[in-house]
Design an enzyme around this catalytic site. Structure first.
Site, PDB file in Angstrom:
ATOM      1  N   ARG A   1       0.821  -1.212   0.000  1.00 22.42           N
ATOM      2  CA  ARG A   1       0.000   0.000   0.000  1.00 22.42           C
ATOM      3  C   ARG A   1       0.863   1.276   0.000  1.00 22.42           C
ATOM      4  O   ARG A   1       0.594   2.224  -0.735  1.00 22.42           O
ATOM      5  CB  ARG A   1      -0.914  -0.009   1.238  1.00 22.42           C
ATOM      6  CG  ARG A   1      -1.907   1.130   1.330  1.00 22.42           C
ATOM      7  CD  ARG A   1      -3.037   1.056   0.326  1.00 22.42           C
ATOM      8  NE  ARG A   1      -2.774   1.797  -0.877  1.00 22.42           N
ATOM      9  CZ  ARG A   1      -3.144   1.427  -2.087  1.00 22.42           C
ATOM     10  NH1 ARG A   1      -3.822   0.317  -2.276  1.00 22.42           N
ATOM     11  NH2 ARG A   1      -2.854   2.152  -3.140  1.00 22.42           N
TER      12      ARG A   1
ATOM     13  N   LYS B   1       2.911  24.993  -4.460  1.00 21.55           N
ATOM     14  CA  LYS B   1       1.644  24.462  -3.934  1.00 21.55           C
ATOM     15  C   LYS B   1       1.657  22.942  -4.008  1.00 21.55           C
ATOM     16  O   LYS B   1       0.913  22.321  -4.770  1.00 21.55           O
ATOM     17  CB  LYS B   1       0.472  25.050  -4.718  1.00 21.55           C
ATOM     18  CG  LYS B   1       0.367  26.564  -4.549  1.00 21.55           C
ATOM     19  CD  LYS B   1      -0.773  27.178  -5.327  1.00 21.55           C
ATOM     20  CE  LYS B   1      -0.823  28.690  -5.086  1.00 21.55           C
ATOM     21  NZ  LYS B   1      -1.861  29.370  -5.851  1.00 21.55           N
TER      22      LYS B   1
ATOM     23  N   LYS C   1       6.942  39.384  -4.206  1.00 20.50           N
ATOM     24  CA  LYS C   1       5.488  39.463  -4.335  1.00 20.50           C
ATOM     25  C   LYS C   1       4.982  40.786  -3.790  1.00 20.50           C
ATOM     26  O   LYS C   1       5.751  41.592  -3.251  1.00 20.50           O
ATOM     27  CB  LYS C   1       4.848  38.300  -3.589  1.00 20.50           C
ATOM     28  CG  LYS C   1       5.260  36.942  -4.140  1.00 20.50           C
ATOM     29  CD  LYS C   1       4.382  35.851  -3.545  1.00 20.50           C
ATOM     30  CE  LYS C   1       4.610  34.548  -4.291  1.00 20.50           C
ATOM     31  NZ  LYS C   1       3.636  33.522  -3.903  1.00 20.50           N
TER      32      LYS C   1
ATOM     33  N   GLU D   1       6.606  39.726  -9.125  1.00 22.68           N
ATOM     34  CA  GLU D   1       5.193  39.493  -9.443  1.00 22.68           C
ATOM     35  C   GLU D   1       4.519  40.841  -9.642  1.00 22.68           C
ATOM     36  O   GLU D   1       4.599  41.708  -8.774  1.00 22.68           O
ATOM     37  CB  GLU D   1       4.544  38.739  -8.267  1.00 22.68           C
ATOM     38  CG  GLU D   1       3.064  38.460  -8.461  1.00 22.68           C
ATOM     39  CD  GLU D   1       2.468  37.704  -7.273  1.00 22.68           C
ATOM     40  OE1 GLU D   1       3.068  36.707  -6.820  1.00 22.68           O
ATOM     41  OE2 GLU D   1       1.415  38.139  -6.781  1.00 22.68           O
TER      42      GLU D   1
ATOM     43  N   ASP E   1       0.473  38.269 -12.806  1.00 18.86           N
ATOM     44  CA  ASP E   1      -0.469  37.648 -11.881  1.00 18.86           C
ATOM     45  C   ASP E   1      -1.907  37.851 -12.315  1.00 18.86           C
ATOM     46  O   ASP E   1      -2.412  38.986 -12.319  1.00 18.86           O
ATOM     47  CB  ASP E   1      -0.267  38.259 -10.478  1.00 18.86           C
ATOM     48  CG  ASP E   1      -1.142  37.575  -9.443  1.00 18.86           C
ATOM     49  OD1 ASP E   1      -1.385  36.354  -9.585  1.00 18.86           O
ATOM     50  OD2 ASP E   1      -1.575  38.255  -8.504  1.00 18.86           O
TER      51      ASP E   1
END
Lengths: 279, 279, 279, 279, 279, 279
Positions: free
Chosen positions: A100, A135, A167, A197, A218
């Site tokens: 598993r 992310k 940013k 950004e 962005d």
């Protein structure tokens, strides 16, 4: 797999096995004799782009170094639905107790590679890069970014330490884009490019003038992106970012940006279907 | 969050921060002064079932114990799109350096809870349990299974150590279902129920006769499941399993099984959209 | 040894060696040349039930993978006083530096197995199980519970995570036995049986009615236990518990309870006498 | 507790809690609300010499830093049977989930202290020291040796790194006692005394002549020990060792040796009876 | 290398590799194929006393167990400038990714050995020992003290646990030298000698009378040291300490002290020049 | 100190304390009562550029969180010889047991900062950067590179993961400088600049044409460097490297290169003299 990454991967595998096995596999201990050997086949239950097959083996070998895996397919291969990926031979206890955990890695990573391939297929790789983001699932970044590369994508920075991305909040803290770039230039290692950004064309212009190497656009509209490409004129790398989907990526690619970052590659890929069948 | 789980969660957070921060946050170090304080709002960009908000705080507090988080919503609350989830106050360095890791946990866990809620909503919770599986992301199981509970689902066994599930390969190794159950009865702690995975009605009957407490119906048709419910007559817990989807679950629930296990809850939930905006 | 337990055992051995060796074995470093090879015999200085001989080897092999151990006896064997358990060959440095740690494991585990055997011998194993408790030495539970099994005993739950035992304080917090059982039924995984600790016959009746799978009879008199067996009538597993000794166990077993838990197996077994003699 | 030992103790506690709690306390999670507070008393069920009460607190505080412990007795105090040792107040979840692990430490360490006291009481502490050995439970040595001190005993070396003890196998490897002592003198730090294990009077004489600081008399008869004391005439520290029991120690002490080492203090002490009762 | 030290060294190497490799070697991954094999020579760029060559190999083998190292020189050998130390063969990825970390160990340790040799050469080793201190680089003490031994020096205590050194602050806390020695005699293991740091002849006399085994003469003039040697008359080991340099050590040695401790051996040795050249 | 670096620093401190304290500080335990409080002053014994004073405090606080440190000087300050750096107040046990480890960090880091300052003082910081290398002490890189920044220097890449440096062996493996740069461009994250190590003017030209961002001039003569500056004409960052000393750096700086990397900053800085005096 990147050079020098083995010790890190071993630590990840160790944690994963500890999580699933804890104080031991009760069912297998009770029903399978330690001396029982066996053979199993790994089957693709749908078409997949394979990623992580060596991790799969390494998990099993942590439980029993004598288990052997014969590969029919390798990472980067497209495995048609129903085909055998590899054959596993050795102690049944090791195979059943590790199955598993080994599959969880393989199905997750192949899921990311398979999804990345879909995004890449919508674009012309010679003109635009599909890149990942930070992310990722906590603890698995090194593997997930590997899977993105297998899928034909590229890696953005790995973490906060190997890339500069100024940013909005950094800009606010520094006072302006120009001041932020100046501060980074004055402090950060010269080995890192400076990416800023921006949310509009004014930001882009200021970033270019400040000496940025790359600019992240962005959540811009297609129109704005085309404009940005025209303004940049090749002086900076342009990265499109924000809510990119399989539906929108083709048009974004056509704007002429250099790369498109897609968080979904790692944060929302579904696991692919692979099963281990004992023969 | 389960009692006594804090030390384990701290280790997971430590690993996640190490992964993202490595040798330090280059951009923030260069642009934000250590003494700068700030405030930020966490916003739901879509309707979500919140799960993991205390993990979110705990990540930030590992970087700076003086950061405070004021909650508008708590785990288990449904947050409408556009609403503020909480307010974060404290050192801007801590907030910016921890933001991504904290969000990765929160978006991933809320994604699982939100998806689980969809599955649960298709059924009558008083009659059938939606349960998770061991098909989780390596290293995050304790959190993912928590998110399933927040979503209204139930947990199956955590790992190989806290539940007995006799699968086909255990049956083959033991000789038969009856022999496998007997072996488990003779060896395993009495604190664990015995569940047997069967593929047909014959298996179900043998499992019941052997004294199983629960039976997993593997990939059975609706017809077979209804038949199984009738045969079992309440003597064993019946778990439906195998390729369950949002489309199929309603009908499965109607067969009268006691629980339906859904691997997708943890292996294929997409991350929900949450953003941190500095005020 | 349970399936999948190897990584956990390796961590325990690593800690034990670190504890004894710290910055190195000063005496052996000064007196024994790294190239010196030798042979040693492990001798039982009293009759013992052997448990942990593979741990013994594994400790030595962590210091020198080329040390070999030839076994005359294996775990589960009764070794008469004065007999050779195994022969060890290899680097004298490895043998001498690892000897004490390896023996500490072996003597401790064989002590538990040997004591467990005494308890088991007082009863009819076909009718009643001798089970261990969580009263183990911190850090060694997985090994100590293994030694209990070698001694003919059975394991109760490993920890707080793989078994439900509703004790008096849980009952107080929940309001009553019935409410506590109901809460557990509503929250805990179905893979765990529900055991309730009771102090009298009223408690037993309430537990049975509430649907408990097992009942722990806490410090009951023989009379009360016989009564409990009669009341239960096979509907629940009955566990006798509390201050069980080698003197009292025979009578307890005769009451007809299903299992008797003995904390002394692990918290008060003395170490058996084994010595390593270099030839 | 020795200076500077806190980080080491924290690691031991962390491991012990991880062992018992794993993926969480299922019973407490289901029956006790996170907000429930409570109070409990720790009771001695027999006369004990208390050792480890701060470890007990520290275990609970790892689960919940807000739990408070008010001490009636402290380490080194003799607690009469039936008396309250301390009162614990705080989150019921923290108390119930940490209780067993905290007690396992306290009962084990108090058992060692209580047993050590019995040995010490048989001798005149002004004339002879009762010392421990390296025959400790793997992983707990720092705590077990602390308990010996609480019991009125003394510590021998902690491990292989902080004391030199030339045993028979070292002597064989070096060629003779004299050569072994010479080698140690030539290699080892001057901060360590040199102790030699001998089996007869000849060995003792050779060790003294070679410049040993201490000599361990291995399994000598009372007659031989008296002889050794006479021969040594105070030039070396004499340690009696080998199968010392509560019955034999008094006579051994009278031979005039300086110290008597007793493996049983740590490898065979039974756990004392202490219980936690919620009020 | 001391007996039993391997697990500790493995942990140090693991940390060092993790530090340098993090998420992987970007340059090597992009430019060198995993299958490329190669050969490299390690060259001394100045005359060095070699120390750490097995650590060098062990670092490379952690990245790739199949890399082989053929030694021309071993630890303790003086390698003339320009000579080949060893040849390395195997995977180019492993060699290039591990090179810097492996060299950092080797150059640092050889630097210490080479410097130690210079100090030792100024004295007559038959009469006086050059010993190290605890002024080492955090985390590397076990290796640095090994390098001192290779250089012909001796080790003082390893840490605070394997040697007693009563310094001024301990004396103040205890009340006087005599009281401090008495307290240590009453508490510490008999396996440790007692050393007292004194600043003048009065201290020396008090330490001798109190029964100290060794006395550290702190920052004394040559005159004072000669006086101390005369007063001690061989009754205690005398250690000269404080600001010892290559210029001053010869005269200090002539005072007749037994040992001279030199912090600079480990805290201020420069790294020697060694390079790895791929053939 | 860089943002987000705290957890990493805590791990380094934990290892260092474990190394020095092991099973406990024997001397302090025997001579200093746990309740004794005290005060100590940290004194510069020579002029130093202070670096690491917060690490110093953090080490002491790991042993006793109630120790307080009042700073007279902070990191980056030049402390004249003889001046007090800070005052430490609290438990004498904590202070004495942690003193050496805390000082080892502070003296080592201040040594690096003080040496770096000397190099920087030889140049015009507005025109040329002094940068460090990966030639650091294994395990301490994050602190050593911090000390370089305190000294007025700059950081090169931290490890193999956050900077691309194509060296001779990578070039050989790839076929040529152009091919190596192309491979890196095709594989590595766009967040990293590409630096190429060259040995002559031909290499420089090829690197510039291939699109390198920076070029490392390896062991070039002053003449060659001047030529390189002229050829580059500002198109790439030029880094001088190889055997740079305090004697040679001034002339190198005058050649017009952008940065000079100096391995000696971290691999050969001597520790500065600081002492802790209890008042």
């Amino acid at each position: 797999m990147k050079a020098g990454i083995l010790p890190l991967i071993d630590r990840i595998i160790e944690c994963a096995l500890e999580e699933d096995l804890g104080a031991g596999d009760v069912t297998t201990s009770a029903t399978v004799d330690p001396s029982t050997k066996g053979e199993a086949r790994l089957l693709a239950k749908e078409e997949i782009l394979l990623a992580g097959i060596e991790i799969f083996s390494r998990v099993l070998n942590r439980l029993d170094p004598e288990i052997t895996v014969d590969y029919t397919y390798h990472d980067g291969d497209i495995v048609p639905s129903g085909r055998e990926i590899c054959t596993v031979r050795g102690s049944m206890r090791g195979i059943l107790s590790g199955e598993r955990t080994a599959l969880n890695f393989l199905q997750h990573l192949s899921g990311i590679a398979t999804l990345t391939r879909l995004y890449v297929a919508k674009t012309n790789p010679a003109k635009v890069r599909i890149v990942d983001t930070r992310k990722t699932t906590p603890g698995l970044r090194v593997l997930e970014k590997y899977a993105v590369r297998i899928g034909g994508g590229f890696n953005h920075r790995f973490g906060l330490f190997d890339g500069i991305l100024i940013k909005d909040n950094h800009i606010v803290a520094a006072g302006s884009i120009s001041k932020a770039v100046a501060k980074v230039n004055a402090n950060a290692p010269h080995t890192l490019r400076i990416e800023v950004e921006v949310e509009d064309v004014e930001g882009l212009k200021e970033a270019i003038n400040a000496g940025a190497d790359a600019v992240l656009l962005d959540n811009m509209s297609l129109e704005e992106m085309r404009n940005a490409v025209s303004i940049a004129g090749g002086r900076v790398i342009l990265e499109a970012s924000g809510g990119v989907t399989l539906e929108s990526i083709e048009e974004i690619a056509k704007t002429g940006v250099d790369m498109i970052s897609v968080g979904a590659l790692t944060h929302s890929a579904r696991s692919v279907d692979i099963s281990l069948e004992v023969i």
